[in-house]
Structures are given as structure tokens and as C-alpha cells.
Motif scaffolding. Structure first.
Motif, PDB file in Angstrom:
ATOM      1  N   ARG A  15       0.839  -1.204   0.000  1.00 47.44           N
ATOM      2  CA  ARG A  15       0.000   0.000   0.000  1.00 47.44           C
ATOM      3  C   ARG A  15       0.874   1.254   0.000  1.00 47.44           C
ATOM      4  NH1 ARG A  15      -3.766  -1.368   4.305  1.00 47.44           N
ATOM      5  NH2 ARG A  15      -4.503  -2.870   2.767  1.00 47.44           N
ATOM      6  N   ALA A  16       1.918   1.233   0.822  1.00 50.23           N
ATOM      7  CA  ALA A  16       2.816   2.391   0.894  1.00 50.23           C
ATOM      8  C   ALA A  16       3.514   2.613  -0.444  1.00 50.23           C
ATOM      9  CB  ALA A  16       3.844   2.180   2.011  1.00 50.23           C
ATOM     10  N   THR A  17       3.943   1.518  -1.067  1.00 54.79           N
ATOM     11  CA  THR A  17       4.619   1.626  -2.368  1.00 54.79           C
ATOM     12  C   THR A  17       3.661   2.208  -3.409  1.00 54.79           C
ATOM     13  OG1 THR A  17       5.943  -0.312  -1.792  1.00 54.79           O
ATOM     14  CG2 THR A  17       5.898   0.320  -4.114  1.00 54.79           C
ATOM     15  N   ALA A  18       2.414   1.695  -3.410  1.00 56.60           N
ATOM     16  CA  ALA A  18       1.421   2.176  -4.375  1.00 56.60           C
ATOM     17  C   ALA A  18       1.114   3.655  -4.157  1.00 56.60           C
ATOM     18  CB  ALA A  18       0.142   1.352  -4.262  1.00 56.60           C
ATOM     19  N   ALA A  19       1.207   4.108  -2.890  1.00 57.28           N
ATOM     20  CA  ALA A  19       0.904   5.504  -2.572  1.00 57.28           C
ATOM     21  C   ALA A  19       2.109   6.417  -2.823  1.00 57.28           C
ATOM     22  CB  ALA A  19       0.456   5.617  -1.109  1.00 57.28           C
ATOM     23  N   GLY A  20       3.213   5.827  -3.274  1.00 59.57           N
ATOM     24  CA  GLY A  20       4.385   6.644  -3.573  1.00 59.57           C
ATOM     25  C   GLY A  20       5.231   6.995  -2.358  1.00 59.57           C
ATOM     26  N   THR A  21       5.042   6.270  -1.256  1.00 54.52           N
ATOM     27  CA  THR A  21       5.874   6.499  -0.072  1.00 54.52           C
ATOM     28  C   THR A  21       7.326   6.165  -0.421  1.00 54.52           C
ATOM     29  OG1 THR A  21       4.009   5.807   1.286  1.00 54.52           O
ATOM     30  CG2 THR A  21       6.162   5.899   2.378  1.00 54.52           C
ATOM     31  N   PRO A  22       8.269   7.025  -0.032  1.00 50.36           N
ATOM     32  CA  PRO A  22       9.677   6.750  -0.368  1.00 50.36           C
ATOM     33  C   PRO A  22      10.129   5.378   0.162  1.00 50.36           C
ATOM     34  CG  PRO A  22       9.435   8.988   0.477  1.00 50.36           C
ATOM     35  CD  PRO A  22       8.107   8.306   0.657  1.00 50.36           C
ATOM     36  N   ASP A  23      10.970   4.724  -0.636  1.00 49.11           N
ATOM     37  CA  ASP A  23      11.442   3.359  -0.357  1.00 49.11           C
ATOM     38  C   ASP A  23      12.578   3.414   0.671  1.00 49.11           C
ATOM     39  OD1 ASP A  23      11.635   0.641  -0.620  1.00 49.11           O
ATOM     40  OD2 ASP A  23      12.642   0.668  -2.561  1.00 49.11           O
ATOM     41  N   THR A  24      12.230   3.884   1.870  1.00 51.65           N
ATOM     42  CA  THR A  24      13.260   4.114   2.877  1.00 51.65           C
ATOM     43  C   THR A  24      12.919   3.371   4.155  1.00 51.65           C
ATOM     44  OG1 THR A  24      12.066   5.992   3.790  1.00 51.65           O
ATOM     45  CG2 THR A  24      13.658   6.464   2.031  1.00 51.65           C
ATOM     46  N   GLU A  25      13.853   3.441   5.084  1.00 53.02           N
ATOM     47  CA  GLU A  25      13.655   2.803   6.382  1.00 53.02           C
ATOM     48  C   GLU A  25      12.435   3.399   7.098  1.00 53.02           C
ATOM     49  OE1 GLU A  25      17.198   2.682   8.922  1.00 53.02           O
ATOM     50  OE2 GLU A  25      16.535   0.596   9.115  1.00 53.02           O
ATOM     51  N   THR A  26      12.275   4.707   7.021  1.00 58.82           N
ATOM     52  CA  THR A  26      11.124   5.344   7.668  1.00 58.82           C
ATOM     53  C   THR A  26       9.829   4.819   7.067  1.00 58.82           C
ATOM     54  OG1 THR A  26      12.480   7.302   7.968  1.00 58.82           O
ATOM     55  CG2 THR A  26      10.117   7.585   8.265  1.00 58.82           C
ATOM     56  N   GLY A  27       9.808   4.668   5.746  1.00 61.62           N
ATOM     57  CA  GLY A  27       8.623   4.134   5.078  1.00 61.62           C
ATOM     58  C   GLY A  27       8.338   2.712   5.539  1.00 61.62           C
ATOM     59  N   TYR A  28       9.386   1.920   5.671  1.00 65.17           N
ATOM     60  CA  TYR A  28       9.229   0.522   6.104  1.00 65.17           C
ATOM     61  C   TYR A  28       8.640   0.459   7.509  1.00 65.17           C
ATOM     62  CZ  TYR A  28      10.420  -4.066   7.902  1.00 65.17           C
ATOM     63  OH  TYR A  28      10.348  -5.298   8.505  1.00 65.17           O
ATOM     64  N   TYR A  29       9.209   1.220   8.433  1.00 70.72           N
ATOM     65  CA  TYR A  29       8.719   1.134   9.803  1.00 70.72           C
ATOM     66  C   TYR A  29       7.324   1.755   9.946  1.00 70.72           C
ATOM     67  CZ  TYR A  29      12.943  -1.019  11.546  1.00 70.72           C
ATOM     68  OH  TYR A  29      13.954  -1.908  11.772  1.00 70.72           O
ATOM     69  N   GLY A  30       7.019   2.735   9.117  1.00 63.80           N
ATOM     70  CA  GLY A  30       5.660   3.273   9.111  1.00 63.80           C
ATOM     71  C   GLY A  30       4.663   2.193   8.702  1.00 63.80           C
ATOM     72  N   ALA A  31       5.045   1.397   7.696  1.00 64.87           N
ATOM     73  CA  ALA A  31       4.176   0.295   7.255  1.00 64.87           C
ATOM     74  C   ALA A  31       4.074  -0.760   8.359  1.00 64.87           C
ATOM     75  CB  ALA A  31       4.734  -0.325   5.964  1.00 64.87           C
ATOM     76  N   ALA A  32       5.188  -1.026   9.046  1.00 65.33           N
ATOM     77  CA  ALA A  32       5.177  -2.024  10.125  1.00 65.33           C
ATOM     78  C   ALA A  32       4.241  -1.573  11.250  1.00 65.33           C
ATOM     79  CB  ALA A  32       6.594  -2.238  10.655  1.00 65.33           C
ATOM     80  N   LEU A  33       4.265  -0.281  11.556  1.00 64.72           N
ATOM     81  CA  LEU A  33       3.380   0.228  12.611  1.00 64.72           C
ATOM     82  C   LEU A  33       1.912   0.077  12.203  1.00 64.72           C
ATOM     83  CD1 LEU A  33       2.707   1.709  15.221  1.00 64.72           C
ATOM     84  CD2 LEU A  33       3.310   3.866  14.106  1.00 64.72           C
ATOM     85  N   LYS A  34       1.613   0.419  10.954  1.00 66.56           N
ATOM     86  CA  LYS A  34       0.226   0.268  10.483  1.00 66.56           C
ATOM     87  C   LYS A  34      -0.204  -1.199  10.511  1.00 66.56           C
ATOM     88  CE  LYS A  34      -0.373   4.325   7.604  1.00 66.56           C
ATOM     89  NZ  LYS A  34      -0.424   4.838   6.238  1.00 66.56           N
ATOM     90  N   ALA A  35       0.698  -2.088  10.129  1.00 65.70           N
ATOM     91  CA  ALA A  35       0.375  -3.526  10.145  1.00 65.70           C
ATOM     92  C   ALA A  35       0.070  -3.977  11.570  1.00 65.70           C
ATOM     93  CB  ALA A  35       1.549  -4.327   9.572  1.00 65.70           C
ATOM     94  N   LEU A  36       0.871  -3.501  12.507  1.00 59.78           N
ATOM     95  CA  LEU A  36       0.664  -3.877  13.909  1.00 59.78           C
ATOM     96  C   LEU A  36      -0.679  -3.342  14.416  1.00 59.78           C
ATOM     97  CD1 LEU A  36       1.908  -5.218  16.423  1.00 59.78           C
ATOM     98  CD2 LEU A  36       3.034  -3.043  16.933  1.00 59.78           C
ATOM     99  N   GLU A  37      -0.961  -2.073  14.095  1.00 61.68           N
ATOM    100  CA  GLU A  37      -2.236  -1.482  14.527  1.00 61.68           C
ATOM    101  C   GLU A  37      -3.422  -2.231  13.921  1.00 61.68           C
ATOM    102  OE1 GLU A  37      -0.940   3.199  15.239  1.00 61.68           O
ATOM    103  OE2 GLU A  37      -1.619   2.559  13.265  1.00 61.68           O
ATOM    104  N   SER A  38      -3.313  -2.600  12.654  1.00 64.74           N
ATOM    105  CA  SER A  38      -4.461  -3.240  12.014  1.00 64.74           C
ATOM    106  C   SER A  38      -4.655  -4.658  12.554  1.00 64.74           C
ATOM    107  CB  SER A  38      -4.328  -3.223  10.490  1.00 64.74           C
ATOM    108  OG  SER A  38      -3.356  -4.146  10.077  1.00 64.74           O
ATOM    109  N   LEU A  39      -3.553  -5.377  12.830  1.00 65.45           N
ATOM    110  CA  LEU A  39      -3.692  -6.729  13.394  1.00 65.45           C
ATOM    111  C   LEU A  39      -4.265  -6.680  14.807  1.00 65.45           C
ATOM    112  CD1 LEU A  39      -0.581  -8.872  12.398  1.00 65.45           C
ATOM    113  CD2 LEU A  39      -2.970  -9.356  11.939  1.00 65.45           C
ATOM    114  N   VAL A  40      -3.788  -5.724  15.606  1.00 65.64           N
ATOM    115  CA  VAL A  40      -4.317  -5.596  16.966  1.00 65.64           C
ATOM    116  C   VAL A  40      -5.808  -5.250  16.902  1.00 65.64           C
ATOM    117  CG1 VAL A  40      -4.261  -4.148  19.039  1.00 65.64           C
ATOM    118  CG2 VAL A  40      -2.134  -5.083  18.119  1.00 65.64           C
ATOM    119  N   SER A  41      -6.173  -4.347  15.998  1.00 64.09           N
ATOM    120  CA  SER A  41      -7.584  -3.966  15.883  1.00 64.09           C
ATOM    121  C   SER A  41      -8.437  -5.157  15.462  1.00 64.09           C
ATOM    122  CB  SER A  41      -7.756  -2.824  14.878  1.00 64.09           C
ATOM    123  OG  SER A  41      -7.076  -1.685  15.350  1.00 64.09           O
ATOM    124  N   ALA A  42      -7.874  -6.022  14.596  1.00 66.79           N
ATOM    125  CA  ALA A  42      -8.634  -7.184  14.128  1.00 66.79           C
ATOM    126  C   ALA A  42      -8.750  -8.244  15.221  1.00 66.79           C
ATOM    127  CB  ALA A  42      -7.966  -7.785  12.886  1.00 66.79           C
TER     128      ALA A  42
END
Lengths: 215, 129
Positions: B56-83
Motif C-alpha cells: 500500500r505504501a509503495t502504491a501511494a508513492g511512499t519513499p522506499d526508505t527505512e522510515t517508510g518501512y517502519y511506518g508500514a510495520a506500525l500500520k500492520a501492527l495497529e491493524s492486526l491488533v484492531s482485528a
């Protein structure tokens, strides 16, 4: 409001903002504090994990596994047959060590590991993956053009050597066992382990021959 | 080498580079590890959620960086916890604001606790730079 007063208020304002953690840090803190309150998370687990992965593991465990395999043919056979059991002999179980496959480089074969989905990685042996392993560029190109990627790392895989690309998943992760370089006969495990780089165990490096002056 | 290829560099971090650029990067992975180990979600579910957020981050044009990766990891964690833990997921937004208030209400250098979130926010109506 005097200019002086406005200046002081501005300073207070900046002070407050420098104190406030970045938004993602607040979000993690919120998540952690809720989970801890509900008894679903032990803060000591989080602290211990961070300490171990920040200070201790790195790729050192993986390097020791490889060096032992070079030194002990029976261990090497067990490692290639059933990696989780073999690394358990060394006490190296941990995050994602349960489903591990060790693939051996030979004069005819070079192995390269990627996770095309996300960043699956043998954490218990190699620590936290390097940033490039997690980039979209690596995840896409390691499969499409493995020789080109390896070349960018300054390594050459001769044309006659077959390159095999292994796509890691949560269920199965890979560690490359590089070839023992010539000129290391009689070296002990610790000295050999110092030659084994993280990139060699991912497959973006192939030649581990000791350089003049050591490295 | 040009374009996206350059994203593979540098090959090795400079000596002394910390494993985690930001403390929260480590915290995201540590919490994901603990919840996986304790069976709140499986390693496969974590990989799928992380993969989906990275895509999703790649499709949205988020830079291919460490910050982008950890931002995606945080969203994944939030969405799994919410589920998996809907009550916790539903309380997240309010808790984030509570921590923000607690930080703004606590003088620099003192320990920040959630109790401080209940205090009136003296500097909450300012404009952002």
C-alpha cells in the motif's frame, strides 16, 4: 503583547515541540500501554527483545553456525538436513528460528535470499535485516535480475555458476552457507566466523577470501 | 547504476551506525515479536499484514526508505491488533491523544505519565509552525 513577550512565548512553544515525541512514537506508546494494562504484553519482554537485538545478535550467531559447519562435517550434514535442530544444539533458537533452511554455495551454485512480500528473515541468527533487504528495489530486483543485484554489491558470480533465488516466507526462511575460502586451513571456529559477513549469509556476497591485512 | 538501483546503497552501514535509527522502530518489532510468540497472531498473519501495508505504501508513492518501512510495520501492527483485539483497537485513538497531552503537560526532563494527560492543557491552542 510586546515583542519580547512574543519571543519568550515562541521559545516556550519550540521547547514543547522538541519535547513531544514524533507521531509514530506516540502511536506505539499508546498501543503498548493499552496492551500492558490488559495483561497482553509484558514490558520486560519488549525491553529484553530490544536489548538483545540492539546489542547482541547482529549476524554473529549466523557466522558461528557457518564457521562450525566448515569445521565439522557431521554438524554441516545435520545443518543442511535439519537446520532448526542443528542450531538448537548451539542454543540459538529465537524469533523465527523454527522454520529455517540452510542452502549451500558450491562452485556450481550461488544462493540468494529475498523476501518478496515483506522482510521475512532468520532474525535469531542474523539480527535485524539491513535496510536494503527491506526496500522495494531489492525485493523486486533480486528475483528479476539476481546477477545484476549481486554485481551492485561489488561481487561477480561467474556465468557458469547457477544463481538460485529463495523467497522467504513466515513459514520458511533461508540462510546461505557460503563456501569456505581457500587459505584458511587450520583456522579455529572463532577466526573463521570473523570472515563470515551478513551479506554472504544473504547471498549478496560470495567471496570471503581473507584480504591482506585482515578485515 | 541509476534510478531505483541506487536504493540498494549503501551496502553496509557505517561502523557505529545503530541497529535502529529511532527507538520506536525497535518497539514496533518488539511488540510484534511478543504478540506473535504469545499467539495473539501468527507469524504468517504478521507477514501478510506487513506485506499488505508495504504494498500500500509503495502504491501511494511512499519513499522506499527505512522510515517508510517502519511506518508500514506500525500500520500492520495497529491493524492486526484492531482485528484480533477490537476493544484495544477501539481505544487506540483516544490513548494517542492522552499521551500527546501528557507530554505537552509535563515539564521537560520529568517522567511522563498518563496522569498528566488529565491536567488542563496550557499550550494546546497554539498554531503549528
Amino acid at each position: 503583547m510586546s515583542e519580547d513577550h512574543a519571543g519568550r512565548m515562541g521559545a516556550i512553544h519550540r521547547e514543547l515541540h522538541s519535547h513531544l515525541p514524533p507521531e509514530p512514537a506516540l502511536r506505539v506508546k499508546a498501543l503498548e500501554s493499552l496492551l500492558v494494562e490488559k495483561g497482553l504484553l509484558d514490558p520486560r519482554t519488549v525491553d529484553a527483545w530490544i536489548e538483545v537485538y540492539t546489542e547482541e545478535i547482529g549476524p554473529k550467531r549466523g557466522a558461528e553456525v557457518v564457521a562450525r559447519a566448515w569445521s565439522d562435517p557431521a554438524f554441516k550434514a545435520r545443518l543442511l538436513e535439519d537446520a532448526p535442530s542443528a542450531i538448537a544444539e548451539l542454543g540459538f533458537q529465537g524469533w523465527a528460528s523454527g522454520h529455517l533452511n540452510v542452502v549451500e554455495n558450491t562452485p556450481a551454485i550461488h544462493n540468494l535470499v529475498v523476501c518478496t512480500l515483506c522482510s521475512c528473515y532468520p532474525h535469531a541468527l542474523l539480527g535485524i535485516p539491513p535496510n536494503w533487504y527491506k526496500t522495494a528495489a531489492y525485493r523486486a530486483r533480486a528475483v528479476r535480475d539476481p546477477r545484476g543485484v549481486i554485481a551492485e554489491f561489488g561481487e561477480v558470480v561467474p556465468d557458469e555458476v547457477e544463481v538460485r533465488v529463495w523467497d522467504s516466507t513466515a513459514e520458511l526462511r533461508y540462510l546461505v552457507m557460503p563456501a569456505r575460502p581457500p587459505g584458511t586451513e587450520g583456522w579455529d571456529v572463532a577466526r573463521l566466523a570473523a570472515l563470515v559477513t551478513r551479506n554472504a549469509m544473504i547471498g549478496t556476497a560470495r567471496d570471503l577470501a581473507p584480504r591482506v591485512g585482515g578485515r | 547504476m541509476s534510478g531505483p538501483e541506487a536504493a540498494l546503497l549503501p551496502r553496509e552501514p557505517a561502523a557505529g551506525t545503530p541497529v535502529f535509527a529511532e527507538p520506536w522502530h525497535a518497539e514496533v518489532l518488539a511488540v510484534a515479536f511478543a504478540l506473535t510468540r504469545d499467539g495473539i497472531f501468527s507469524a504468517g498473519e504478521w507477514a501478510d499484514a506487513l506485506g499488505a501495508e508495504i504494498a500500500r505504501a509503495t502504491a501511494a508513492g511512499t519513499p522506499d526508505t527505512e522510515t517508510g518501512y517502519y511506518g508500514a510495520a506500525l500500520k500492520a501492527l495497529e491493524s492486526l491488533v484492531s482485528a484480533k483485539l477490537p476493544t484495544t483497537g477501539a481505544a487506540l485513538a483516544e490513548r494517542i491523544e492522552a499521551w500527546r497531552c501528557a507530554y505537552l503537560n509535563t515539564p521537560h526532563g520529568q517522567p511522563v505519565t498518563l496522569a498528566a494527560a488529565a491536567l488542563p492543557m496550557a499550550h494546546h491552542d497554539h498554531h503549528h509552525d
